[in-house]
Design a protein around this motif. Structure first.
Motif, PDB file in Angstrom:
ATOM      1  N   ASP A   1       1.092   3.092  -0.183  1.00 11.12           N
ATOM      2  CA  ASP A   1       0.076   2.047  -0.322  1.00 11.12           C
ATOM      3  C   ASP A   1      -1.118   2.414   0.541  1.00 11.12           C
ATOM      4  OD1 ASP A   1      -1.472  -0.194  -0.526  1.00 11.12           O
ATOM      5  OD2 ASP A   1       0.044  -1.601   0.197  1.00 11.12           O
TER       6      ASP A   1
ATOM      7  N   SER B   1      -4.016   1.279   0.452  1.00 13.51           N
ATOM      8  CA  SER B   1      -4.924   0.161   0.730  1.00 13.51           C
ATOM      9  C   SER B   1      -4.625  -0.483   2.080  1.00 13.51           C
ATOM     10  CB  SER B   1      -4.816  -0.900  -0.377  1.00 13.51           C
ATOM     11  OG  SER B   1      -3.530  -1.515  -0.359  1.00 13.51           O
ATOM     12  N   ARG B   2      -3.490  -0.125   2.697  1.00 10.24           N
ATOM     13  CA  ARG B   2      -3.106  -0.702   3.987  1.00 10.24           C
ATOM     14  C   ARG B   2      -2.873   0.397   5.015  1.00 10.24           C
ATOM     15  NH1 ARG B   2       2.205  -3.917   3.052  1.00 10.24           N
ATOM     16  NH2 ARG B   2       1.913  -4.393   5.261  1.00 10.24           N
TER      17      ARG B   2
ATOM     18  N   HIS C   1       0.212   4.809   6.375  1.00  9.48           N
ATOM     19  CA  HIS C   1       0.209   3.919   5.221  1.00  9.48           C
ATOM     20  C   HIS C   1       1.650   3.559   4.879  1.00  9.48           C
ATOM     21  CE1 HIS C   1      -4.019   4.673   4.575  1.00  9.48           C
ATOM     22  NE2 HIS C   1      -3.818   5.972   4.423  1.00  9.48           N
TER      23      HIS C   1
END
Length: 200
Positions: free
Chosen positions: A68, A70-71, A97
């Motif tokens: 992920d 996005s994090r 991540h």
């Protein structure tokens, strides 16, 4: 024909058989790789392929879709030693991540003038992160014996489960290293809570 000449002939035959077996064993590795390339079976690493249309040197491998990106989670590393020895992580923190494979090294040195056996127990903060912090390789719960002055390094290979709550942005991985045979110490979190309760 004398027994001596028969023995010499037999030794010669055995030497030829041994040499043939050695040559066959030596040729097995390239032969195996060649068969695997021709048939396309047992390809464990696409990076090893250097064929047209394949992933050769410098080629980009498919991305891990479980990461992920996005994090970002900050993982802090803590080391506690219960005794006169040196114990520390190679880095104090890193950013990863969820779903990404990461490695941190821990270093331990026996600074005493005697042999000792010790092991480590881990703890996590916040506590909910423990179920999502997956260690693929770890020195925890194994017993190690070190000679006086001996120094060793051990890796911790881990992946944080992407299902970890998005509220968690920082995880602290803490190890307590203690000598085997003594009293097993409480994990750092519990020890801190007990001290706070005693002071209240």
């Amino acid at each position: 024909m004398s027994i001596r000449s028969e023995n010499a002939k037999m030794v010669g035959k055995l030497a030829v058989v041994a040499a043939g077996m050695f040559a066959f064993g030596y040729a097995l590795i390239p032969l195996y790789k060649h068969i695997c390339e021709l048939t396309g079976i047992n390809i464990l690493s696409l990076a090893e392929l250097d064929v047209p249309g394949g992933a050769g040197k410098g080629a980009k491998l498919p991305a891990n879709t479980q990461v992920d990106t996005s994090r970002t989670i900050t993982v802090e590393f803590d080391a506690n030693a219960r005794g006169p020895w040196a114990f520390k992580p190679a880095v104090h923190s890193m950013q990863v991540h969820p779903g990404e494979l990461a490695t941190v090294m821990y270093e331990f040195q026996n600074t005493q003038n005697r042999r000792m056996s010790a092991q480590a127990i881990p703890s996590y903060a916040p506590r909910q992160a423990a179920a999502h912090f997956n260690k693929l390789e770890c020195f925890c719960f194994n017993q190690y014996t070190l000679e006086p002055g001996e120094k060793k390094q051990w890796p911790v290979v881990f992946v944080i489960d992407p299902r970890l709550s998005k509220d968690v942005t920082t995880i602290t991985l803490s190890y307590t290293f203690f000598e085997v045979g003594g009293k097993t110490p409480a994990p750092p979190q519990q020890a801190a809570l007990a001290a706070a309760g005693a002071g209240a």
